[in-house]
Scaffold this motif. Structure first.
Motif, PDB file in Angstrom:
ATOM      1  N   THR A 170       3.899   3.363  19.705  1.00  0.00           N
ATOM      2  CA  THR A 170       2.618   3.036  20.350  1.00  0.00           C
ATOM      3  C   THR A 170       1.457   3.481  19.464  1.00  0.00           C
ATOM      4  N   VAL A 185       1.024   1.285  16.402  1.00  0.00           N
ATOM      5  CA  VAL A 185       0.479  -0.057  16.686  1.00  0.00           C
ATOM      6  C   VAL A 185      -1.001   0.042  17.067  1.00  0.00           C
ATOM      7  N   LEU A 186      -1.340   1.042  17.879  1.00  0.00           N
ATOM      8  CA  LEU A 186      -2.687   1.076  18.454  1.00  0.00           C
ATOM      9  C   LEU A 186      -3.691   1.880  17.642  1.00  0.00           C
ATOM     10  N   PRO A 188      -4.876  -0.645  24.049  1.00  0.00           N
ATOM     11  CA  PRO A 188      -3.992  -1.797  23.891  1.00  0.00           C
ATOM     12  C   PRO A 188      -4.641  -3.071  24.439  1.00  0.00           C
ATOM     13  N   GLU A 245      -3.269  -8.950  22.259  1.00  0.00           N
ATOM     14  CA  GLU A 245      -2.653  -9.284  20.962  1.00  0.00           C
ATOM     15  C   GLU A 245      -1.680  -8.190  20.482  1.00  0.00           C
ATOM     16  N   HIS A 246      -1.748  -7.005  21.077  1.00  0.00           N
ATOM     17  CA  HIS A 246      -0.800  -5.947  20.686  1.00  0.00           C
ATOM     18  C   HIS A 246       0.576  -6.141  21.326  1.00  0.00           C
ATOM     19  N   LEU A 281       4.377  -4.072  20.816  1.00  0.00           N
ATOM     20  CA  LEU A 281       4.700  -2.906  21.654  1.00  0.00           C
ATOM     21  C   LEU A 281       6.117  -3.066  22.229  1.00  0.00           C
ATOM     22  N   SER A 325       1.522   2.131  27.726  1.00  0.00           N
ATOM     23  CA  SER A 325       1.110   2.392  26.343  1.00  0.00           C
ATOM     24  C   SER A 325      -0.149   3.249  26.313  1.00  0.00           C
TER      25      SER A 325
END
Ligand code: HEM
Length: 461
Positions: free
Chosen positions: A306, A309-310, A315, A318-319, A323, A424
């Protein structure tokens, strides 16, 4: 269990009653109450035990006999043939008295038009408009916790999902005070509807403090939603919420008044979405947090992905494809703890299922919980193992947390996205720790929340 080769309609027996095979009754029925005590005392154990007694098993809940479909393919067969296996019987009658004839409770003859009119609000292109409400609500709630604080998980998850549904429905059109009032009233109404579904109508009419509180919450809720619907009717700008889509939807298969939803119907559907969608998603989040608390390694892996990605951002839609760890946790929580744990159907005309004659009026029941804990379908079914979804899509016969067929949950994608983004957001801010080794018992309600679950939150940085 039957062969898995021919799921769905191909297994449906024509409505010619077959030579009636015996349906065994589950053991342990008590006089008068039948199996109701076993179901309420330990629903997980009771439901898991039923497949030992056949593909179809008879249970008694007070005066009502219910035939449970324990076999996944028979369950699907029943669900996809919604003309014959319709929503009806005493449980749905009571639910209708309490929550109206919206999409969840309406019988087949009213269903298709309502579904066509509500569906556009849940098409994939609408979700980018709903996701900010989901992530921002989770951040506002989780951002207010203090390091080391012990939180009441159930309460907070219910508040989180209700608030974000209200925001996603009305977009920016309701004030924070109004949102708070709606959430308070929804909390009372959700609990009240379940109580009313299982108690006789006469009890529901007695002015007990609970009934008075429930009636007040219901009428205030309806008034608030009505007022907001009227205000939106006057200004049909699409602000991105669910409501404008309901107001604009047109059914090509109808003309005149039936071609669109009336204001009263819009109000009914909005209330239906709130009641069907908030506690169910909260239930899933609460159990997911509990399981993550039991498995700190898993929680760390989830955090690592998480965070990578973030970064520092919230979030967003588009994430979602990145995830994957959160997505697998949500999928697995829905397998082990499907929020809609016990649902019924009524046989509309004489038919048969799995070679067993079923006269009109027979009540059938199904439970995603029972199917999704079958060891033939899921090795070590009682182990929370999100990795079982690595590179794998859920099977439409063996995985039914949202039901199946034309009555499948309208909000399935909404719920999955909301749970993924909320989880998330929370996991990127906090580490969740259990404060006791005791396994929470399910609180038997419309959903099965982990009773009394409290957890400690520890700062990530
Ligand atoms: C984890 C969350 C959820 C779960 C587990 C869940 C589960 C279900 C299930 C099992 C059904 C089918 C009931 C049956 O077969 O009798 C259903 C129907 C429905 N759900 Fe959900 N639901 C969830 C969230 C939502 C949300 C967020 C919404 C709305 C935004 C929603 C709206 C509906 C509606 C409108 C129906 C009736 C569909 C129809 O009959 O056409 N649900 N849900």
């Amino acid at each position: 269990m039957r062969s898995r080769k021919a799921p769905g309609a191909s297994r449906f027996d024509q409505p010619v009653p077959a030579a009636g095979r015996e349906i065994r009754q589950a053991p342990g029925a008590l006089p008068v109450v039948g199996h109701a005590v076993a179901l309420v005392r330990d629903p997980f154990a009771f439901l898991s035990s039923l497949p030992d007694h056949g593909d179809l098993v008879r249970i008694r809940l007070g005066p009502q006999t219910v035939i449970m479909t324990c076999d996944p393919e028979l369950t699907r067969t029943m669900l996809v043939n919604d003309r014959i296996f319709d929503k009806g019987g005493p449980f749905y009658d009571r639910a209708r008295e309490a929550s109206g004839d919206g999409l969840v409770t309406c019988p087949h003859r009213l269903h298709r038009r309502q579904r066509r009119l509500c569906q556009p609000a849940f098409l994939p292109d609408r979700y980018p408009g709903y996701t900010p409400a989901m992530a921002e609500t989770a951040r506002d709630i989780a951002g207010a916790w203090r390091p080391g604080q012990i939180i009441d998980v159930n309460d907070l998850m219910v508040t989180m999902t209700m608030r974000s549904m209200v925001k996603a429905t009305f977009d920016t059109q309701v004030s924070p005070e109004m949102t708070r009032q709606i959430v308070d009233d929804l909390t009372v109404a959700t609990a009240g509807i379940y109580r009313r579904t299982i108690s006789p109508p006469v009890v529901n009419r007695i002015p007990t403090p609970g009934n008075v509180r429930y009636n007040r919450a219901q009428s205030r809720l309806r008034k608030l939603i009505d007022d907001t619907v009227s205000a939106h009717r006057a200004d049909l700008v699409d602000h991105g919420g669910i409501l404008p889509m309901l107001l604009r939807a047109q059914d090509p298969e109808n003309v005149g008044d039936l071609a669109a939803l009336s204001d009263a119907e819009v109000c009914e559907q909005v209330l239906t979405f709130f009641l069907a969608g908030a506690e169910t998603t909260a239930n899933l989040l609460a159990w997911a947090l509990y399981e993550l608390g039991r498995a700190p390694d898993l929680q760390e892996r989830l955090y690592t992905q998480t965070a990578s990605v973030l970064g520092d951002s919230l979030p967003a839609h588009e994430h979602l494809p990145m995830l994957t760890a959160a997505d697998h946790v949500v999928t697995e929580a829905l397998r082990m703890y499907p929020s809609a744990w016990f649902l019924t159907r009524t046989v509309e005309r004489d038919t048969s299922l799995g070679g067993v004659s079923l006269p009109a009026g027979t009540m059938l029941g199904y439970s995603a919980y029972m199917i999704q804990r079958r060891p033939e379908l899921y090795p070590s079914p009682d182990r929370f193992d999100p990795d079982r979804w690595e590179g794998k899509k859920p099977d439409r016969v063996a995985y039914i947390p949202f039901g199946a067929g034309a009555r499948k949950c309208l909000g399935d994608r909404f719920a999955h996205i909301q749970a993924t983004l909320s989880l998330s957001t929370m996991i990127s801010l906090w580490r969740f720790e259990l404060i006791t080794d005791r396994v929470p018992r399910p609180a038997v309600h419309a959903t099965l929340m982990p009773r009394g679950l409290r957890m400690r939150v520890l700062a990530r940085q």
